[in-house]
Design a protein around this motif. Structure first.
Motif, PDB file in Angstrom:
ATOM      1  N   ILE A 364      31.579 100.119 -32.855  1.00 24.23           N
ATOM      2  CA  ILE A 364      32.441  99.300 -33.713  1.00 24.23           C
ATOM      3  C   ILE A 364      32.044  99.455 -35.177  1.00 24.23           C
ATOM      4  CG2 ILE A 364      33.120  96.931 -34.269  1.00 24.23           C
ATOM      5  CD1 ILE A 364      32.778  96.278 -31.291  1.00 24.23           C
ATOM      6  N   LEU A 365      30.732  99.457 -35.440  1.00 23.09           N
ATOM      7  CA  LEU A 365      30.261  99.614 -36.816  1.00 23.09           C
ATOM      8  C   LEU A 365      30.659 100.975 -37.383  1.00 23.09           C
ATOM      9  CD1 LEU A 365      28.623  98.619 -39.243  1.00 23.09           C
ATOM     10  CD2 LEU A 365      26.563  99.532 -38.134  1.00 23.09           C
ATOM     11  N   ALA A 366      30.492 102.023 -36.589  1.00 23.91           N
ATOM     12  CA  ALA A 366      30.855 103.364 -37.051  1.00 23.91           C
ATOM     13  C   ALA A 366      32.354 103.457 -37.331  1.00 23.91           C
ATOM     14  CB  ALA A 366      30.454 104.405 -36.008  1.00 23.91           C
ATOM     15  N   GLY A 367      33.164 102.841 -36.471  1.00 22.54           N
ATOM     16  CA  GLY A 367      34.608 102.853 -36.696  1.00 22.54           C
ATOM     17  C   GLY A 367      34.993 102.136 -37.972  1.00 22.54           C
ATOM     18  N   TYR A 368      34.356 100.988 -38.211  1.00 18.06           N
ATOM     19  CA  TYR A 368      34.658 100.239 -39.438  1.00 18.06           C
ATOM     20  C   TYR A 368      34.245 101.023 -40.675  1.00 18.06           C
ATOM     21  CZ  TYR A 368      34.193  96.817 -43.180  1.00 18.06           C
ATOM     22  OH  TYR A 368      34.276  96.173 -44.379  1.00 18.06           O
ATOM     23  N   VAL A 369      33.044 101.607 -40.647  1.00 16.95           N
ATOM     24  CA  VAL A 369      32.544 102.359 -41.808  1.00 16.95           C
ATOM     25  C   VAL A 369      33.434 103.569 -42.087  1.00 16.95           C
ATOM     26  CG1 VAL A 369      30.637 103.768 -42.672  1.00 16.95           C
ATOM     27  CG2 VAL A 369      30.164 101.583 -41.544  1.00 16.95           C
ATOM     28  N   SER A 370      33.842 104.268 -41.029  1.00 16.35           N
ATOM     29  CA  SER A 370      34.676 105.460 -41.223  1.00 16.35           C
ATOM     30  C   SER A 370      36.030 105.101 -41.809  1.00 16.35           C
ATOM     31  CB  SER A 370      34.845 106.211 -39.897  1.00 16.35           C
ATOM     32  OG  SER A 370      35.616 105.461 -38.991  1.00 16.35           O
ATOM     33  N   ASP A 371      36.579 103.942 -41.437  1.00 15.38           N
ATOM     34  CA  ASP A 371      37.846 103.481 -42.015  1.00 15.38           C
ATOM     35  C   ASP A 371      37.651 102.985 -43.447  1.00 15.38           C
ATOM     36  OD1 ASP A 371      39.537 104.039 -39.931  1.00 15.38           O
ATOM     37  OD2 ASP A 371      39.373 102.066 -39.010  1.00 15.38           O
ATOM     38  N   ARG A 372      36.581 102.229 -43.650  1.00 14.03           N
ATOM     39  CA  ARG A 372      36.348 101.593 -44.952  1.00 14.03           C
ATOM     40  C   ARG A 372      36.176 102.624 -46.050  1.00 14.03           C
ATOM     41  NH1 ARG A 372      35.943  99.942 -49.230  1.00 14.03           N
ATOM     42  NH2 ARG A 372      34.993  98.035 -50.057  1.00 14.03           N
ATOM     43  N   ASN A 374      36.727 106.050 -45.467  1.00 14.32           N
ATOM     44  CA  ASN A 374      37.484 107.256 -45.143  1.00 14.32           C
ATOM     45  C   ASN A 374      36.576 108.477 -45.077  1.00 14.32           C
ATOM     46  OD1 ASN A 374      39.799 108.664 -44.460  1.00 14.32           O
ATOM     47  ND2 ASN A 374      40.279 109.186 -46.591  1.00 14.32           N
ATOM     48  N   ALA A 375      35.442 108.298 -44.401  1.00 15.11           N
ATOM     49  CA  ALA A 375      34.428 109.361 -44.336  1.00 15.11           C
ATOM     50  C   ALA A 375      34.013 109.561 -42.888  1.00 15.11           C
ATOM     51  CB  ALA A 375      33.229 108.994 -45.205  1.00 15.11           C
ATOM     52  N   ARG A 376      34.870 110.187 -42.108  1.00 17.82           N
ATOM     53  CA  ARG A 376      34.591 110.385 -40.687  1.00 17.82           C
ATOM     54  C   ARG A 376      33.377 111.301 -40.473  1.00 17.82           C
ATOM     55  NH1 ARG A 376      38.456 106.675 -39.596  1.00 17.82           N
ATOM     56  NH2 ARG A 376      40.575 107.286 -40.079  1.00 17.82           N
ATOM     57  N   SER A 377      33.369 112.427 -41.150  1.00 20.06           N
ATOM     58  CA  SER A 377      32.286 113.399 -40.945  1.00 20.06           C
ATOM     59  C   SER A 377      30.945 112.833 -41.385  1.00 20.06           C
ATOM     60  CB  SER A 377      32.582 114.688 -41.719  1.00 20.06           C
ATOM     61  OG  SER A 377      33.799 115.267 -41.302  1.00 20.06           O
ATOM     62  N   LEU A 378      30.926 112.194 -42.531  1.00 22.60           N
ATOM     63  CA  LEU A 378      29.675 111.633 -43.052  1.00 22.60           C
ATOM     64  C   LEU A 378      29.151 110.536 -42.125  1.00 22.60           C
ATOM     65  CD1 LEU A 378      27.656 111.728 -45.389  1.00 22.60           C
ATOM     66  CD2 LEU A 378      29.036 110.007 -46.560  1.00 22.60           C
ATOM     67  N   THR A 379      30.050 109.731 -41.598  1.00 28.44           N
ATOM     68  CA  THR A 379      29.641 108.679 -40.667  1.00 28.44           C
ATOM     69  C   THR A 379      29.042 109.281 -39.405  1.00 28.44           C
ATOM     70  OG1 THR A 379      31.410 107.244 -41.487  1.00 28.44           O
ATOM     71  CG2 THR A 379      30.435 106.681 -39.357  1.00 28.44           C
ATOM     72  N   SER A 380      29.716 110.286 -38.840  1.00 22.23           N
ATOM     73  CA  SER A 380      29.196 110.935 -37.630  1.00 22.23           C
ATOM     74  C   SER A 380      27.816 111.533 -37.871  1.00 22.23           C
ATOM     75  CB  SER A 380      30.162 112.035 -37.164  1.00 22.23           C
ATOM     76  OG  SER A 380      31.405 111.496 -36.816  1.00 22.23           O
ATOM     77  N   ALA A 381      27.700 112.284 -38.973  1.00 18.42           N
ATOM     78  CA  ALA A 381      26.421 112.925 -39.280  1.00 18.42           C
ATOM     79  C   ALA A 381      25.327 111.884 -39.514  1.00 18.42           C
ATOM     80  CB  ALA A 381      26.576 113.821 -40.509  1.00 18.42           C
ATOM     81  N   GLY A 382      25.662 110.838 -40.253  1.00 20.58           N
ATOM     82  CA  GLY A 382      24.669 109.810 -40.551  1.00 20.58           C
ATOM     83  C   GLY A 382      24.123 109.143 -39.304  1.00 20.58           C
ATOM     84  N   PHE A 383      25.024 108.776 -38.390  1.00 20.71           N
ATOM     85  CA  PHE A 383      24.580 108.115 -37.160  1.00 20.71           C
ATOM     86  C   PHE A 383      23.753 109.056 -36.295  1.00 20.71           C
ATOM     87  CE2 PHE A 383      27.154 104.704 -38.453  1.00 20.71           C
ATOM     88  CZ  PHE A 383      27.010 103.637 -37.575  1.00 20.71           C
ATOM     89  N   VAL A 384      24.157 110.322 -36.222  1.00 25.75           N
ATOM     90  CA  VAL A 384      23.403 111.286 -35.411  1.00 25.75           C
ATOM     91  C   VAL A 384      22.004 111.504 -35.995  1.00 25.75           C
ATOM     92  CG1 VAL A 384      23.277 113.685 -34.679  1.00 25.75           C
ATOM     93  CG2 VAL A 384      25.428 112.446 -34.488  1.00 25.75           C
ATOM     94  N   TYR A 385      21.923 111.664 -37.307  1.00 30.48           N
ATOM     95  CA  TYR A 385      20.605 111.870 -37.933  1.00 30.48           C
ATOM     96  C   TYR A 385      19.703 110.657 -37.753  1.00 30.48           C
ATOM     97  CZ  TYR A 385      22.140 116.191 -40.211  1.00 30.48           C
ATOM     98  OH  TYR A 385      22.576 117.467 -40.457  1.00 30.48           O
ATOM     99  N   LEU A 386      20.263 109.461 -37.857  1.00 29.05           N
ATOM    100  CA  LEU A 386      19.459 108.250 -37.698  1.00 29.05           C
ATOM    101  C   LEU A 386      18.962 108.077 -36.262  1.00 29.05           C
ATOM    102  CD1 LEU A 386      21.506 105.722 -39.883  1.00 29.05           C
ATOM    103  CD2 LEU A 386      19.226 106.620 -40.377  1.00 29.05           C
ATOM    104  N   SER A 387      19.647 108.682 -35.306  1.00 28.91           N
ATOM    105  CA  SER A 387      19.197 108.551 -33.918  1.00 28.91           C
ATOM    106  C   SER A 387      17.921 109.339 -33.645  1.00 28.91           C
ATOM    107  CB  SER A 387      20.302 109.017 -32.959  1.00 28.91           C
ATOM    108  OG  SER A 387      20.450 110.434 -33.012  1.00 28.91           O
ATOM    109  N   ILE A 388      17.642 110.343 -34.481  1.00 27.50           N
ATOM    110  CA  ILE A 388      16.471 111.200 -34.231  1.00 27.50           C
ATOM    111  C   ILE A 388      15.157 110.415 -34.335  1.00 27.50           C
ATOM    112  CG2 ILE A 388      15.188 113.221 -35.033  1.00 27.50           C
ATOM    113  CD1 ILE A 388      17.906 114.416 -35.880  1.00 27.50           C
ATOM    114  N   PRO A 389      14.892 109.703 -35.439  1.00 25.33           N
ATOM    115  CA  PRO A 389      13.657 108.917 -35.485  1.00 25.33           C
ATOM    116  C   PRO A 389      13.608 107.808 -34.449  1.00 25.33           C
ATOM    117  CG  PRO A 389      15.056 108.406 -37.372  1.00 25.33           C
ATOM    118  CD  PRO A 389      15.635 109.612 -36.716  1.00 25.33           C
TER     119      PRO A 389
END
Length: 407
Positions: A364-372, A374-389
């Protein structure tokens, strides 16, 4: 010398047979008055949510019962015998092979399911998929009652289940695309996509509860029966496209103006006469025409669509982690000392649901951020990178205490 009257637009008459049986009866019970587009959207949102929730719930039992099928030496001494052929020295590898059989069939079936779904009624296609999937999930559990100890039996059941499970995602996504426009799509999909996590939670809790009965097969049967029941719900009530119910598509000129919201858009509610559902296309004197199925894109053409390859690779590596957790997290928790204590298989199954609770909030947070932004790719990349640590911290500190594991 009188004024010439404007022609009266006749609503588009459609045979009620185009509606699912349950919806047709519902319309008839309202005196023939059609449901509004708002009401149909809500029904589609709920039914597709429940449908894919049960697809995922029915995938969870294998991960919950792994420790029962192949117990530790300590569990064996406590009276847990396991189940052949999985209770031997190669038990973990054999359990992994059943997972691979399911996922391989699922991935191959996914490619063909998309093409088959384009050529037939998606409601019927999804019903077949849910009923077939439920039956083969039950068949895995019936292996206990039928005294099945053949690896070939369990591999076959998993392959068949994977094929039927592959019908789910292409179907529900296509139906959602028929009903919802582009506005706020990230938030809509973020909320709707919680079905995967909620399905995992439900499947884990049901399977964990069934382990208390002493029969691991019940963990599969309960999820399989509920999946079949949801298939009946799909057959009776799922309206695949607005045109099937006499409403304009949200992707047309009228739909773009008023049908983009989650449940928004202008409502069209006309009385049904002579057994037909009536609807007028907003902004036009022309009646709504029957749905024309769009030409399906070929495989090569699909690859040329901007973003398809990039997001496919992103999803590939994300799913690599997600499915590892889906199938092995309860087993890993049960075999890992947490704060000096080992959990039972049922406790490990319940603790593993926290991963999916985080998935609901994150989606839900990722969906809201991507709409707010309008950065779908950046949101996807950001969440994936944050999952690593986070994955690293779970590996290093997850066993320190229950609090650390939960966080």
């Amino acid at each position: 010398g009188g004024r010439e009257e404007a022609p009266v637009t006749k609503p588009f008459a459609m045979d009620r047979a185009r509606l699912p049986p349950g919806m047709a009866r519902l319309v008839a019970s309202r005196g023939g008055k059609n449901l509004s587009a708002h009401q149909y959207r809500f029904s589609v949102l709920v039914i597709t949510f429940l449908s894919y929730m049960m697809y995922h719930a029915s995938r969870k039992p294998p991960s919950i019962v792994k420790s029962v099928l192949n117990p530790t030496d300590e569990q064996r001494r406590a009276g847990v015998p396991g189940w052949a052929p999985f209770n031997g020295p190669d038990g973990n590898e054999m359990l992994g092979q059943t997972d691979v059989a399911f996922l391989a069939a699922y991935s191959v079936g996914m490619f063909f399911s998309g093409h088959i779904g384009d050529s037939m009624d998606l409601r019927v296609f999804l019903t077949y998929g849910m009923v077939g999937s439920g039956l083969f999930v039950c068949a895995f559990g019936f292996g206990q009652a039928w005294e099945q100890h053949s690896m070939a039996y369990f591999i076959f059941v998993q392959i068949a289940a994977g094929v039927f499970q592959s019908t789910g995602w292409p179907s529900v996504v296509s139906v959602m695309g028929n009903w919802f426009g582009k506005s706020k799509r990230g938030l809509i999909m973020g909320v709707w996509n919680a079905h995967t996590s909620i399905g995992n939670i439900l499947g884990s809790l049901l399977a964990s509860a069934m382990l208390k009965t002493g029969d691991w097969g019940n963990a599969f049967v309960i999820n399989g029966v509920l999946t079949i029941a949801c298939g009946w719900l799909v057959y009776m009530f799922l309206v695949v496209a607005p045109e099937d119910a006499g409403h304009p598509s949200p992707h047309g000129a009228a739909g773009e103006a008023g049908g983009d919201g989650l449940l928004g858009g202008k409502d069209v509610s006309e009385n049904v006469s002579d057994g037909a559902v009536g609807s007028i296309n907003h902004g036009s004197n022309r009646p709504v025409s029957p749905k024309r199925k769009p030409q399906a894109a070929g495989f090569k053409a699909a690859l040329k669509i901007p973003g398809v390859v990039t997001f496919s690779l992103c999803l590939f590596f994300t799913k690599l982690v997600a499915y590892t957790f889906l199938y092995w997290l309860p087993f890993y928790i049960e075999r890992t000392e947490i704060g000096g204590v080992y959990l039972t298989p049922a406790q490990a199954g319940r603790l593993s649901t926290l991963f999916d609770i985080g998935g609901v909030a994150g989606g839900i947070l990722a969906g809201y951020v991507s709409d707010r932004f309008n950065a779908r790719s950046l949101t996807s990349a950001g969440f994936v990178y944050l999952s690593i640590p986070v994955l690293y911290c779970y590996r290093e500190y997850g066993g320190a205490s229950m609090t650390a594991n939960v966080v």
